[in-house]
Design an enzyme around this catalytic site. Structure first.
Site, PDB file in Angstrom:
ATOM      1  N   GLU A  92      41.566  53.986  49.389  1.00  0.00           N
ATOM      2  CA  GLU A  92      41.395  55.160  48.525  1.00  0.00           C
ATOM      3  C   GLU A  92      40.835  56.337  49.307  1.00  0.00           C
ATOM      4  O   GLU A  92      40.015  56.164  50.213  1.00  0.00           O
ATOM      5  CB  GLU A  92      40.455  54.815  47.366  1.00  0.00           C
ATOM      6  CG  GLU A  92      41.156  54.001  46.305  1.00  0.00           C
ATOM      7  CD  GLU A  92      40.212  53.378  45.303  1.00  0.00           C
ATOM      8  OE1 GLU A  92      40.702  52.970  44.242  1.00  0.00           O
ATOM      9  OE2 GLU A  92      39.005  53.284  45.566  1.00  0.00           O
ATOM     10  N   CYS A 105      37.752  63.272  51.192  1.00  0.00           N
ATOM     11  CA  CYS A 105      36.906  62.167  51.640  1.00  0.00           C
ATOM     12  C   CYS A 105      37.838  61.015  52.029  1.00  0.00           C
ATOM     13  O   CYS A 105      38.587  60.509  51.200  1.00  0.00           O
ATOM     14  CB  CYS A 105      35.961  61.767  50.502  1.00  0.00           C
ATOM     15  SG  CYS A 105      34.963  60.324  50.884  1.00  0.00           S
ATOM     16  N   CYS A 112      34.659  46.906  53.745  1.00  0.00           N
ATOM     17  CA  CYS A 112      33.556  47.215  54.660  1.00  0.00           C
ATOM     18  C   CYS A 112      32.719  45.952  54.855  1.00  0.00           C
ATOM     19  O   CYS A 112      32.520  45.185  53.918  1.00  0.00           O
ATOM     20  CB  CYS A 112      32.679  48.331  54.092  1.00  0.00           C
ATOM     21  SG  CYS A 112      31.391  48.843  55.256  1.00  0.00           S
ATOM     22  N   CYS A 116      26.012  46.961  52.192  1.00  0.00           N
ATOM     23  CA  CYS A 116      24.946  47.714  51.515  1.00  0.00           C
ATOM     24  C   CYS A 116      24.933  47.301  50.034  1.00  0.00           C
ATOM     25  O   CYS A 116      25.975  47.246  49.388  1.00  0.00           O
ATOM     26  CB  CYS A 116      25.184  49.212  51.642  1.00  0.00           C
ATOM     27  SG  CYS A 116      25.309  49.758  53.353  1.00  0.00           S
ATOM     28  N   CYS A 119      26.574  49.370  47.042  1.00  0.00           N
ATOM     29  CA  CYS A 119      27.929  49.895  47.258  1.00  0.00           C
ATOM     30  C   CYS A 119      28.986  48.903  46.802  1.00  0.00           C
ATOM     31  O   CYS A 119      28.994  47.744  47.223  1.00  0.00           O
ATOM     32  CB  CYS A 119      28.082  50.206  48.748  1.00  0.00           C
ATOM     33  SG  CYS A 119      29.749  50.682  49.210  1.00  0.00           S
ATOM     34  N   CYS A 334      30.471  58.249  45.341  1.00  0.00           N
ATOM     35  CA  CYS A 334      29.936  57.567  46.517  1.00  0.00           C
ATOM     36  C   CYS A 334      29.717  56.093  46.249  1.00  0.00           C
ATOM     37  O   CYS A 334      29.074  55.725  45.272  1.00  0.00           O
ATOM     38  CB  CYS A 334      28.565  58.166  46.854  1.00  0.00           C
ATOM     39  SG  CYS A 334      28.685  59.489  47.989  1.00  0.00           S
TER      40      CYS A 334
HETATM   41 FE1  SF4 Z   1      30.072  50.125  53.922  1.00  0.00          FE
HETATM   42 FE2  SF4 Z   1      29.451  50.898  51.463  1.00  0.00          FE
HETATM   43 FE3  SF4 Z   1      27.516  50.579  53.288  1.00  0.00          FE
HETATM   44 FE4  SF4 Z   1      29.291  52.638  53.484  1.00  0.00          FE
HETATM   45  S1  SF4 Z   1      27.757  52.313  51.871  1.00  0.00           S
HETATM   46  S2  SF4 Z   1      28.581  51.278  55.128  1.00  0.00           S
HETATM   47  S3  SF4 Z   1      31.165  51.659  52.677  1.00  0.00           S
HETATM   48  S4  SF4 Z   1      28.847  48.960  52.446  1.00  0.00           S
END
Ligand code: SF4
Length: 342
Positions: A92, A105, A112, A116, A119, A334
């Protein structure tokens, strides 16, 4: 033998490829202009190249990029663009409206691996790296194949993935984005966001001179360890030392992104700690209210808590902006991107 995709080559790489074919260097610039100024979809369209070179390119190279599969529009005008990759995976990108222009963006990975906790992308895990052509291909798709395209002036690498965990491809993509024969953006209009891969921050500053945003999100190591596992490898002292070494020309500033989560990192005392932590760094802060997603363990703070946090930073003379959450009703904000086609 696999064909080389010319969109994956840096400007120097295209030049090497063309000279390897026995052609003049300036042909490489012509080829790039067809790709990035005219969005050519076949080598046959490239009529400033000789018929023989076009034929040779067709035999040995490809030029395909991501295809737009779906566009969702949020109540605030933000557009989430789902793109299909060659192997059927999806990523995306997000188009964010500004007063006079749009910001694109872009994603740098499918998923990923950084994990985090706040996220949604991270919760879904890592699938694969994007190639340079798949990173810049998001931009060409947005620029040439959406009505907003001509007004897209800024790029942020803040979509799915950690750009510095796909370092070489990200740097090649930035070189294409900022080359005159490429997408022609000023490097002041390109921002890379990282969760804090400290050794690559220093290298990035040496390799390309773009804006740097660091996803901070906690005032101390204990909480950052919990929220962002990368902090165990590169704790705050290491991360901030790398930030101090990042070269920034003129009046540019580093940006620290701080996602505010109710009862986790949003008290005025936390803001005091952040102010002390960033002392003497030329920086500004973007305060982002947590965007909730299915299964999230955090909640957005009350507006009064957000305002109090900002006030504390302002008292310490930090430029700190509360970023309006864009596109959260379509999971385009985000940390909400998933690359899912549903
Ligand atoms: Fe990965 Fe999400 Fe952390 Fe960004 S915020 S580094 S996309 S886990």
């Amino acid at each position: 033998m696999d064909k080389v995709n010319v969109r994956d080559l840096s400007p120097e790489g295209i030049e090497a490829y063309i000279t390897h074919l026995g052609k003049e260097k300036y042909r490489a610039r012509q080829l790039m202009k067809w790709l990035y100024h005219f969005d050519a979809s076949s080598f046959q369209e490239m009529t400033t190249l000789s018929r023989q070179l076009r034929h040779h390119l067709e035999e040995t190279a490809s030029l395909d990029g991501p295809e737009i599969a779906k566009i969702l529009t949020a109540a605030d005008g933000t557009k989430k663009v789902l793109l299909r990759l060659r192997d059927g995976l999806h990523i995306e990108s997000v188009l964010i409206p500004g007063r006079n222009h749009w910001t694109a963006c872009l994603s740098t990975q499918v998923g990923c691996a950084m994990g985090c906790r706040f996220c949604f992308t991270g919760a879904l895990g890592f699938r694969r790296q994007l190639t340079p052509g798949e990173i810049t291909g998001q931009f060409t798709a947005l620029r040439f194949r959406t009505p907003e395209g001509p007004k897209v002036k800024n790029v942020v690498l803040m979509g799915m993935g950690e750009p510095l965990a796909n370092y070489d491809h990200t740097v090649t993509a930035v070189r294409i984005l900022t080359d005159d024969a490429g997408l022609g953006l000023s490097n002041r209009r390109v921002t890379i966001s990282t969760c804090g891969l400290a050794p690559w921050i220093v290298r990035l500053g040496q390799d390309v001179c773009v804006n740097l945003a660091i996803s901070l999100n906690a005032p101390d190591d204990e909480r950052r360890d919990y929220l962002m596992p990368i902090n165990k490898r590169y704790p705050l002292a290491t991360l901030l030392a790398a930030c101090r070494d990042y070269p920034m020309p003129g009046r540019r500033m580093l940006t620290f992104e701080y996602i505010l989560m109710a009862g986790v990192n949003d008290s005025p005392a936390d803001a005091e700690k952040v102010a002390r932590l960033l002392k003497n760094l030329r920086c500004k802060l973007n305060l982002i209210v947590f965007n909730e997603f299915p299964g999230a363990e955090f909640r957005a703070p009350a507006p009064e808590a957000v305002a109090a946090f900002q006030q504390t930073l302002l008292r310490h003379h930090y430029t700190s902006i509360i970023r309006a959450s864009r596109g959260s009703d379509i999971l385009a904000a985000c940390g909400q991107l998933t690359g899912r086609a549903d």
